[in-house]
Design a protein around this motif. Structure first.
Motif, PDB file in Angstrom:
ATOM      1  N   MET A   1      13.854  46.130 -54.635  1.00  0.00           N
ATOM      2  CA  MET A   1      14.923  45.539 -53.825  1.00  0.00           C
ATOM      3  C   MET A   1      15.500  44.320 -54.537  1.00  0.00           C
ATOM      4  O   MET A   1      14.804  43.610 -55.266  1.00  0.00           O
ATOM      5  N   HIS A   2      16.784  44.065 -54.312  1.00  0.00           N
ATOM      6  CA  HIS A   2      17.432  42.867 -54.858  1.00  0.00           C
ATOM      7  C   HIS A   2      16.933  41.661 -54.062  1.00  0.00           C
ATOM      8  O   HIS A   2      17.016  41.647 -52.839  1.00  0.00           O
ATOM      9  N   PRO A   3      16.400  40.635 -54.720  1.00  0.00           N
ATOM     10  CA  PRO A   3      15.824  39.506 -53.984  1.00  0.00           C
ATOM     11  C   PRO A   3      16.851  38.686 -53.208  1.00  0.00           C
ATOM     12  O   PRO A   3      16.491  37.969 -52.277  1.00  0.00           O
ATOM     13  N   ASN A   4      18.126  38.796 -53.587  1.00  0.00           N
ATOM     14  CA  ASN A   4      19.176  38.029 -52.904  1.00  0.00           C
ATOM     15  C   ASN A   4      20.130  38.924 -52.125  1.00  0.00           C
ATOM     16  O   ASN A   4      21.302  38.592 -51.964  1.00  0.00           O
ATOM     17  N   ASP A   5      19.619  40.053 -51.625  1.00  0.00           N
ATOM     18  CA  ASP A   5      20.529  40.980 -50.955  1.00  0.00           C
ATOM     19  C   ASP A   5      20.777  40.632 -49.489  1.00  0.00           C
ATOM     20  O   ASP A   5      21.598  41.264 -48.824  1.00  0.00           O
ATOM     21  N   GLY A   6      20.076  39.623 -48.982  1.00  0.00           N
ATOM     22  CA  GLY A   6      20.327  39.184 -47.615  1.00  0.00           C
ATOM     23  C   GLY A   6      19.710  40.073 -46.556  1.00  0.00           C
ATOM     24  O   GLY A   6      19.909  39.847 -45.359  1.00  0.00           O
ATOM     25  N   ARG A   7      18.961  41.098 -46.951  1.00  0.00           N
ATOM     26  CA  ARG A   7      18.318  41.957 -45.955  1.00  0.00           C
ATOM     27  C   ARG A   7      17.060  41.283 -45.424  1.00  0.00           C
ATOM     28  O   ARG A   7      16.445  40.451 -46.088  1.00  0.00           O
ATOM     29  N   VAL A   8      16.665  41.701 -44.243  1.00  0.00           N
ATOM     30  CA  VAL A   8      15.613  40.970 -43.553  1.00  0.00           C
ATOM     31  C   VAL A   8      14.282  41.032 -44.303  1.00  0.00           C
ATOM     32  O   VAL A   8      13.575  40.020 -44.400  1.00  0.00           O
ATOM     33  N   VAL A   9      13.915  42.168 -44.866  1.00  0.00           N
ATOM     34  CA  VAL A   9      12.617  42.270 -45.549  1.00  0.00           C
ATOM     35  C   VAL A   9      12.585  41.377 -46.783  1.00  0.00           C
ATOM     36  O   VAL A   9      11.650  40.594 -46.978  1.00  0.00           O
TER      37      VAL A   9
END
Length: 317
Positions: A178-186
């Motif tokens: 996952m992209h660490p700065n993608d703004g998703r909750v996880v």
């Protein structure tokens, strides 16, 4: 087979490319690197069956392939709201271009749609028969309506041109890569917990999501592509186990041994209060249901993010 994966250098696309190569297919990975990264597929470059191409799907592509997985589109609010016009173009023009390619070469094509087509649902859990409750002019509309229009195009090509289509609606997915700065909750919760920041919860934290581990999702996408009985979907793919944001935050704090505190901020516009897939169709048609428990999947994802942070690859934004 020769398989095209658009958005192939992204979180899900890169793992899909790896699985396809392991199955013995030749893979053409196409990405414009807006949210994808060459780093995600660097380990595949030495494979003679893998080819990487920089390309934007809003422009036509002329290649010879047997199957197309159309995953190209930023999928997190922070990314798709950055350039909303381009987001809509990626979903709509991208679908037109990939459908045109599939029609020309006679390829089977799978559309990675989204649970966002249901909007802020009034039916819970959401079955494929539910038409959704979507704001057509809101901040999330570029993604929600773009994906809804892409589904329309897929089924119009199916009816008008007898194209071999598959449509899957992806619910919240997480895992290493996952992209660490993608703004998703996880990713937000894990990065905040590992770096000792307050964990940001929007609203009162009672809103729910259902989290599917990456490997489970890739498996069902492959099964859907390989169905030979004329089944088109749309079909929900995701984990039906529902968790509140507070439950997720507390579990992340426990698994990371973090000292982070909870911070409550206002709820963003059009943020769905509930999201849970009805996967009865996936069980019936594909004999599939997810097998990875949230605690186990989070442990692997935390380990991945911990490695990024400790190696200096994570850059705060």
């Amino acid at each position: 087979m020769k398989v095209l994966v658009t958005g192939g250098a992204g979180f899900l696309g890169s793992h899909l490319c790896e699985r396809l190569l392991n199955l013995g297919h030749d893979v053409l990975c196409v990405d414009n690197y807006f949210t994808g990264s060459k780093r995600n597929v660097a380990h595949l470059l030495s494979n003679s069956g893998f080819e990487l191409m920089r390309h934007d799907v809003t422009f036509p592509l002329y290649v010879e392939v047997d199957q197309i997985f159309n995953l190209a589109c930023p999928a997190s609010p922070v990314h798709y709201q950055h350039d909303p016009v381009q987001t809509t173009k990626t979903s709509v023009h991208g679908a037109i271009n990939m459908l045109g390619l599939a029609k020309r070469v006679g390829a089977r094509i799978l559309q990675a749609s989204t649970s966002e087509v249901y909007g802020d649902p009034e039916v819970h859990p959401q079955p494929e028969s539910y038409w959704g409750k979507v704001n057509p002019i809101g901040f999330r509309s570029c993604y929600d309506e773009g994906k809804r229009c892409a589904e329309t195009l897929f089924f119009d090509y199916y009816r008008q041109h007898n194209l071999d289509i598959k449509v899957v609606r992806i619910f919240n997915t997480y895992g290493p890569g996952m992209h660490p700065n993608d703004g998703r909750v996880v990713s937000n919760f894990i990065v905040q917990a590992l770096t000792g920041q307050p964990i940001t919860i929007y609203g009162d934290g009672a809103q729910t999501r259902s989290f599917c581990y990456r490997d489970d999702l890739i498996e069902v996408m492959l099964r859907m592509m390989d169905t030979e009985n004329g089944f088109t979907g749309p079909i929900n793919i995701g984990n039906p186990n529902e968790f509140t944001m507070l439950e997720l935050a507390n579990l992340v704090i426990e698994l990371t041994n973090s000292k982070s505190k909870l911070q409550f901020d206002p709820l963003p516009a059009d943020d769905p209060k509930q999201r849970q897939p009805d996967i009865s169709l996936a069980k019936d048609k594909l004999s599939w249901e997810p097998t990875t428990q949230l605690r186990d999947g989070l442990t692997k994802t935390i380990s991945y993010f911990d490695g990024l942070i400790s190696s200096g690859q994570y850059k705060p934004q």
